[in-house]
Design an enzyme around this catalytic site. Structure first.
Site, PDB file in Angstrom:
ATOM      1  N   SER A 112      13.624   9.845 -69.628  1.00  0.00           N
ATOM      2  CA  SER A 112      12.552  10.067 -70.586  1.00  0.00           C
ATOM      3  C   SER A 112      12.308  11.568 -70.772  1.00  0.00           C
ATOM      4  CB  SER A 112      11.284   9.331 -70.120  1.00  0.00           C
ATOM      5  OG  SER A 112      10.334   9.246 -71.163  1.00  0.00           O
ATOM      6  N   GLU A 235      18.199   7.327 -76.522  1.00  0.00           N
ATOM      7  CA  GLU A 235      17.291   6.185 -76.315  1.00  0.00           C
ATOM      8  C   GLU A 235      15.873   6.670 -76.532  1.00  0.00           C
ATOM      9  OE1 GLU A 235      14.996   5.276 -73.585  1.00  0.00           O
ATOM     10  OE2 GLU A 235      15.054   7.364 -72.973  1.00  0.00           O
ATOM     11  N   HIS A 303      14.551   3.182 -71.033  1.00  0.00           N
ATOM     12  CA  HIS A 303      13.233   2.646 -70.702  1.00  0.00           C
ATOM     13  C   HIS A 303      13.205   1.146 -70.445  1.00  0.00           C
ATOM     14  CE1 HIS A 303      11.905   6.558 -72.213  1.00  0.00           C
ATOM     15  NE2 HIS A 303      10.758   6.330 -71.612  1.00  0.00           N
TER      16      HIS A 303
END
Length: 338
Positions: A112, A235, A303
């Site tokens: 992330s 992502e 995630h």
């Protein structure tokens, strides 16, 4: 390319909190994550920011950078793993001691927002970094880390699986969001529909990527890697169609899709399509245009869980026609002492 030594039982892992103060906000889940790593045979050393909170961040920019550098300088620490992401890891990039890390490589892992650190370290040192599990969301899962998630972690950084090998497609996955403070059951797993070919083709290149939204905070800087000939993976989480068009177009206008050899798109957790008359995959193809590169989407990275560990910097083969990703080299090296 520079690689750290493979981890083994007894190694010390330094835990950093480079952005969100989640260890303070979710103490039980944080402790569960530490216990999980201890049960796997590691010794945990908590960073000084794990007990700090300044609103949206754990601590000041200087203190957060010091936390990382202290672990970089500590030769007993064999890996540095983030507690969670957030929004502000890019603030730390000018203050990391890249030259010392280059001389003393170690495993650096997170996902992330930690994309900023992983890409910057790779760009500045050539050290392979790892887009993989974080302490709170991954190792701290209730009641314990997902078995597949642990397997993917150990395959890569403990070198339980040697390259070359093709990644498997997990049978089940989840994006269910339960309140961490009150979670009392396991997340519901659903059948994995598999990875989707958007454009056929085969390409070999260097695996580079991470969280698309985080890239907006470093693209065009000295901390963003050269993507010429790369297999790029992207992502994201909790975005909507309008934001994704802006972010994908950011890559387009920076010439990214002209440089890369292939593209891997991860499952998007909690995506809001804004009732658009087209899918996210269709939007991606619209933004990319005529650029003819192999593209594989709906891949288990990021995630959603379980997620593969992607070593940034290794050579990979993307066969988008058959839906296969093959790691052609390892992300770590075996300790010669063993």
């Amino acid at each position: 390319m520079l690689k750290a030594k493979a981890l083994k039982a007894g190694d010390q892992i330094g835990v950093i909190t480079p952005s969100s103060p989640a260890p303070v906000l979710f103490k039980e889940r944080y402790q569960r994550g530490l216990i999980q790593l201890e049960e796997m045979g590691f010794t945990i050393v908590e960073g000084k920011c794990s007990r700090e909170i300044q609103s949206y961040r754990s601590s000041s920019i200087g203190t957060r950078a010091e936390e990382i550098n202290e672990f970089i300088y500590n030769k007993d620490i064999k890996a540095i793993i983030s507690t969670i992401g957030g929004l502000n890891s890019n603030s730390l990039l000018p203050y990391i001691d890249y030259e010392y890390l280059k001389r003393n490589p170690k495993v650096i892992m997170g996902y992330s927002d930690v994309t900023a650190l992983l890409l910057a370290i790779y760009a500045k040192t050539g050290l392979t970094t790892f887009y993989g599990p974080a302490i709170i969301p991954s190792f701290g899962e209730f009641p314990k880390m997902l078995a597949k998630g642990r397997e993917y972690f150990e395959d890569i950084v403990l070198l339980k699986k040697k390259a070359p090998f093709a990644l498997d497609v997990p049978l089940e996955w989840t994006e269910e969001r339960l309140e961490w403070e009150t979670q009392s059951r396991e997340k519901e797993m659903v059948k994995n529909e598999g990875w989707k070919t958007l454009r056929e083709g085969i390409a070999v290149g260097t695996l580079i990527g991470g969280n698309l939204d985080t890239m907006s905070g470093i693209i065009g800087s000295e901390y963003f890697p050269n993507l010429k000939g790369a297999i790029l993976f992207l992502e994201d989480t909790s975005k909507n169609m309008a934001l994704e068009e802006r972010l994908l177009s950011m890559l387009k206008v920076n010439g990214v899709f002209d440089d890369i050899a292939g593209l891997i798109i991860g499952k998007h957790e909690h995506f809001n399509d804004l009732k658009s008359p087209f899918s996210l995959d269709e939007l991606l193809l619209e933004v990319i245009g005529d650029t003819n590169i192999p593209i594989l989407s709906n891949v288990d990275i990021g995630h959603t869980f379980p997620s593969h560990v992607f070593p940034i910097g290794i050579k990979v083969k993307l066969n988008a026609t058959k839906g296969i990703i093959t790691f052609l080299e390892d992300g770590v090296v075996k300790d010669k002492v063993e």
